[in-house]
Structures are given as C-alpha cells and as structure tokens.
Design an enzyme around this catalytic site. Structure first.
Site, mmCIF file in Angstrom:
data_model
loop_
_atom_site.group_PDB
_atom_site.id
_atom_site.type_symbol
_atom_site.label_atom_id
_atom_site.label_comp_id
_atom_site.label_asym_id
_atom_site.label_seq_id
_atom_site.Cartn_x
_atom_site.Cartn_y
_atom_site.Cartn_z
ATOM 1 N N HIS A 87 3.958 -21.202 3.213
ATOM 2 C CA HIS A 87 3.392 -20.305 2.082
ATOM 3 C C HIS A 87 1.729 -20.779 1.881
ATOM 4 C CE1 HIS A 87 3.748 -17.214 -1.203
ATOM 5 N NE2 HIS A 87 2.674 -16.788 -0.619
ATOM 6 N N TYR A 111 7.645 -15.356 -5.289
ATOM 7 C CA TYR A 111 7.641 -13.984 -6.352
ATOM 8 C C TYR A 111 8.353 -13.257 -6.742
ATOM 9 C CZ TYR A 111 4.837 -13.041 -1.567
ATOM 10 O OH TYR A 111 4.055 -12.904 -0.891
ATOM 11 N N LYS A 154 9.659 -17.664 2.380
ATOM 12 C CA LYS A 154 7.600 -18.803 2.216
ATOM 13 C C LYS A 154 8.267 -19.972 1.287
ATOM 14 C CE LYS A 154 5.151 -15.072 2.593
ATOM 15 N NZ LYS A 154 5.291 -14.109 1.799
ATOM 16 N N PRO A 173 -2.749 -6.063 3.636
ATOM 17 C CA PRO A 173 -4.047 -4.831 4.533
ATOM 18 C C PRO A 173 -4.311 -4.022 3.853
ATOM 19 C CG PRO A 173 -1.446 -4.441 4.532
ATOM 20 C CD PRO A 173 -1.681 -5.839 3.651
ATOM 21 N N LEU A 174 -4.518 -3.108 2.297
ATOM 22 C CA LEU A 174 -5.012 -2.488 2.136
ATOM 23 C C LEU A 174 -6.070 -2.914 1.540
ATOM 24 C CD1 LEU A 174 -1.803 0.048 1.109
ATOM 25 C CD2 LEU A 174 -3.184 0.137 2.937
ATOM 26 N N GLY A 175 -6.691 -4.181 1.139
ATOM 27 C CA GLY A 175 -7.094 -5.017 -0.246
ATOM 28 C C GLY A 175 -6.676 -5.030 -1.213
ATOM 29 N N ASN A 206 2.939 5.027 4.071
ATOM 30 C CA ASN A 206 2.253 3.537 4.982
ATOM 31 C C ASN A 206 2.956 3.016 6.125
ATOM 32 O OD1 ASN A 206 1.047 3.495 3.040
ATOM 33 N ND2 ASN A 206 1.892 1.891 1.746
ATOM 34 N N ASP A 223 8.842 -8.677 3.395
ATOM 35 C CA ASP A 223 8.707 -9.571 3.721
ATOM 36 C C ASP A 223 8.480 -10.081 1.633
ATOM 37 O OD1 ASP A 223 6.462 -11.304 4.398
ATOM 38 O OD2 ASP A 223 5.585 -11.509 2.738
ATOM 39 N N VAL A 230 5.077 0.225 -4.590
ATOM 40 C CA VAL A 230 6.562 0.811 -5.193
ATOM 41 C C VAL A 230 6.477 2.492 -5.729
ATOM 42 C CG1 VAL A 230 6.364 -2.245 -7.206
ATOM 43 C CG2 VAL A 230 5.226 0.850 -7.579
HETATM 44 P P1 A2P Z 1 1.346 1.474 -6.088
HETATM 45 O O1 A2P Z 1 2.704 0.261 -5.103
HETATM 46 O O2 A2P Z 1 1.550 1.175 -7.536
HETATM 47 O O3 A2P Z 1 2.076 1.990 -5.061
HETATM 48 P P2 A2P Z 1 -1.901 -4.297 -0.647
HETATM 49 O O4 A2P Z 1 -0.450 -3.888 0.427
HETATM 50 O O5 A2P Z 1 -3.539 -4.699 0.432
HETATM 51 O O6 A2P Z 1 -1.187 -5.269 -1.613
HETATM 52 O O7 A2P Z 1 -1.746 -3.205 -1.528
HETATM 53 C C1 A2P Z 1 -1.336 -3.121 -1.920
HETATM 54 C C2 A2P Z 1 -1.469 -2.001 -3.732
HETATM 55 O O8 A2P Z 1 -2.145 -0.782 -3.128
HETATM 56 C C3 A2P Z 1 -1.484 -1.690 -5.060
HETATM 57 O O9 A2P Z 1 -1.764 -1.391 -6.147
HETATM 58 C C4 A2P Z 1 -0.084 0.231 -4.622
HETATM 59 O O10 A2P Z 1 0.090 0.684 -5.532
HETATM 60 C C5 A2P Z 1 -1.469 0.565 -3.732
HETATM 61 N N1 A2P Z 1 -0.828 1.500 -2.794
HETATM 62 C C6 A2P Z 1 -0.173 1.048 -1.270
HETATM 63 N N2 A2P Z 1 -0.020 2.405 -0.747
HETATM 64 C C7 A2P Z 1 -0.832 2.728 -1.097
HETATM 65 C C8 A2P Z 1 -1.249 4.211 -0.886
HETATM 66 N N3 A2P Z 1 -0.625 4.546 0.627
HETATM 67 N N4 A2P Z 1 -1.856 4.846 -1.507
HETATM 68 C C9 A2P Z 1 -2.671 4.314 -2.332
HETATM 69 N N5 A2P Z 1 -2.419 2.909 -2.709
HETATM 70 C C10 A2P Z 1 -1.319 2.510 -2.156
#
Ligand code: A2P
Length: 278
Positions: free
Chosen positions: A106, A48, A73, A193-195, A244, A43, A236
């Site tokens: 978007h 971006y 988008k 989805p991870l806030g 994930n 995506d 990243v």
């Molecule tokens: P990073 O890119 O340094 O791994 P969202 O998907 O809600 O936007 O969240 C992304 C954020 O969560 C990024 O800061 C990413 O950091 C971090 N993140 C993504 N996956 C994980 C994971 N499995 N454990 C901890 N932090 C994560």
C-alpha cells in the site's frame, strides 16, 4: 468495458470501483450496487476495513468469481516474509476468495518500519512473489511508490511489479513517475481520479463537459483513461456509479487533451511517502 493487459498477460478492466472512504456500513450495499451497475473490478485494502463486507457483497451477487477482478493491499503495519503471507491469507479469508487478482504494497515507507523500509519491502515482496508463483495471487504490485522506492525494490525483486497505483487526476499527472513505470512495463492505476470530487467544479473540466455533452466526472475519468491509466472512481450513489462507467461512447480530442494537460493541480500536493505518519 475495455481491458488492458498486465505484463504477465493478466487482463484488467480499465475502470474499477474504488472503495477507499466507503465505510464498512456502506460497503456491502455499495459493492452490490456497483456490481449490479456493471463494475467487474473492485479495489479495496486491508486499511479500508471493509474487506469482509466487500467479500460478502461479491459472494451474494452470484457473479462468478473469475468475472470479478479483485484487488486488495498490504497495510503499513505489516512487513516481513511470514507476516505478509499471513496478511494475504487473512485478506483472502475476509474477502471469501481462494485467490486475489492483484495484491499491492500500500505504501513504500510506513512509519512503523521507517528505520528499515528497504529490507522490510524486500521481505514482503519475496512473499508476494511466492504467492504469485503459486497462483494464489494473479498479479502483484505497489502503490504510492516513487522512483527511488521502485529502484530500491528492483535491487532484490525477481518480479517487476505489474502495477503502481498512484494519485492521478487532471492537474496531477506525476509525469516522471508515470514515464518510469511505463518504461518498466508497469500499468499505472489512478486513485482519486476525481481529485476526491475536487476537480468536478473546475472551470476547464466544466467547459469541456459542455463541449462534449458529458458530465465533469466523465471528462475527468476519460482524460485519465486517454493518458493510459486504469481509473478507480469511488461513489456510494448508484446513478454516479453508472455515470462513471459510461466512458466508452465519446473521446476527448487532441486539443481538449492539451488544455487538460496544462491544468495546474488545484486540489492539493501529493504527499511525500517518506513522511506519512502511518
Ligand atoms: P459520493 O461517494 O457521495 O458519490 P475520487 O474517486 O477521486 O476519490 O472521488 C470521490 C468523490 O467524488 C466522492 O466524494 C464522491 O461522492 C464524488 N463523486 C464520485 N462520482 C461522482 C460523480 N459522477 N458526480 C459527482 N460527484 C462524484
């Protein structure tokens, strides 16, 4: 990987790799890693500014085009029929693809077009419907649209959007909007989805992670999947990308879902699309 079907029959992997806040410098290696880790849904967005790197990574991966579900988008600066046809073409050129799997508007009410957002969206949507009709785009949708924006779009739309991509995580479920989208046959996609990482240290998420012997990220993503959303986590880091994706060997039980449903939003309120400054 599991898939869900859009209401035009197009199949979409329920986990995608989100590239918001993946810088152009990081995008190439990150997308290569994500594809390597097993992601088959990427995506991105014109906004971006990483489409060229994303496209290069997909091309160099050697994975067949039809095996990757690719979304981009239409940015807020662009509205109008011709302008949208042109923007889609430019995105496809940057992404080095002959077709897109999904193209989204978007934001519903961009600052530069606020005085006539309804007409502006209708014109862009007409162009997207034609691109869909011609096969250049397999599915079309919207992002950040609330009920009032969708109702307005549907006044002139021939194709009901296949997808609405919105901000969804445990604590922020936008229930009315999701129910409305479902009722119209749209698939909901969860961005952040991870806030944006914020809910990973949430006490309840941590507790359920212990109960399920999974990580907080896996619990947070699994929750959204069980709510019926497609999830687009961003990372990243290769190990986190893999983490994930490992969401299909466990399930949250009814009681865990109920506890997560009761979680208040501890991150921040979702912004009002009618007031965004871009
Ligand atoms: P990073 O890119 O340094 O791994 P969202 O998907 O809600 O936007 O969240 C992304 C954020 O969560 C990024 O800061 C990413 O950091 C971090 N993140 C993504 N996956 C994980 C994971 N499995 N454990 C901890 N932090 C994560």
């Amino acid at each position: 990987m599991e898939y869900t079907s859009l209401n035009n029959g197009v199949r979409i992997p329920v986990v995608g790799y989100g590239t918001w806040q993946v810088s152009p410098q990081e995008a190439y290696t990150s997308v290569r890693s994500a594809l390597d880790a097993g992601y088959r849904h990427i995506d991105t967005a014109a906004a971006y500014e990483n489409e060229a790197e994303v496209g290069q990574a997909i091309a160099d991966s050697g994975i067949r085009r039809e095996e990757v579900f690719l979304t981009t988008k239409l940015w807020n600066a662009v509205r109008g029929y011709e302008e949208t046809l042109q923007a889609a073409k430019e995105s496809m050129e940057k992404l080095r693809v002959e077709y897109l799997d999904l193209y989204l508007i978007h934001w519903p009410n961009p600052a530069p077009h606020r005085h006539r957002w309804k007409e502006a969206n209708a014109e862009s949507w007409k162009a997207m419907e034609e691109l869909h009709e011609s096969g250049a785009i397999r599915a079309i949708g919207i992002s950040n649209f609330e009920v009032r924006h969708i109702e307005t779009l549907l006044e002139s739309a021939k194709v009901v959007p296949h997808v609405n991509q919105i901000r969804l995580f445990a604590g922020e479920q936008q229930r009315q909007l999701v129910a409305y989208c479902r009722n119209k046959g749209m698939v909901t996609e969860a961005y952040s989805p991870l806030g944006v990482g914020g809910i990973l240290s949430n006490e309840l998420i941590e507790r359920i992670a212990e109960e399920t012997k999974r990580t907080p990220a896996q619990v947070a993503l699994r929750y959204n999947l069980q709510k019926g959303h497609v999830v687009l986590p961003k990372s990243v880091h290769r190990a986190r990308m893999e983490e994930n994706l490992r969401l299909f060997d466990f399930e949250l039980d009814r009681e865990q879902m109920i506890r997560l449903d009761a979680l208040p939003n501890t991150i921040s309120a979702t912004r009002n699309p009618d007031e965004v400054p871009f």
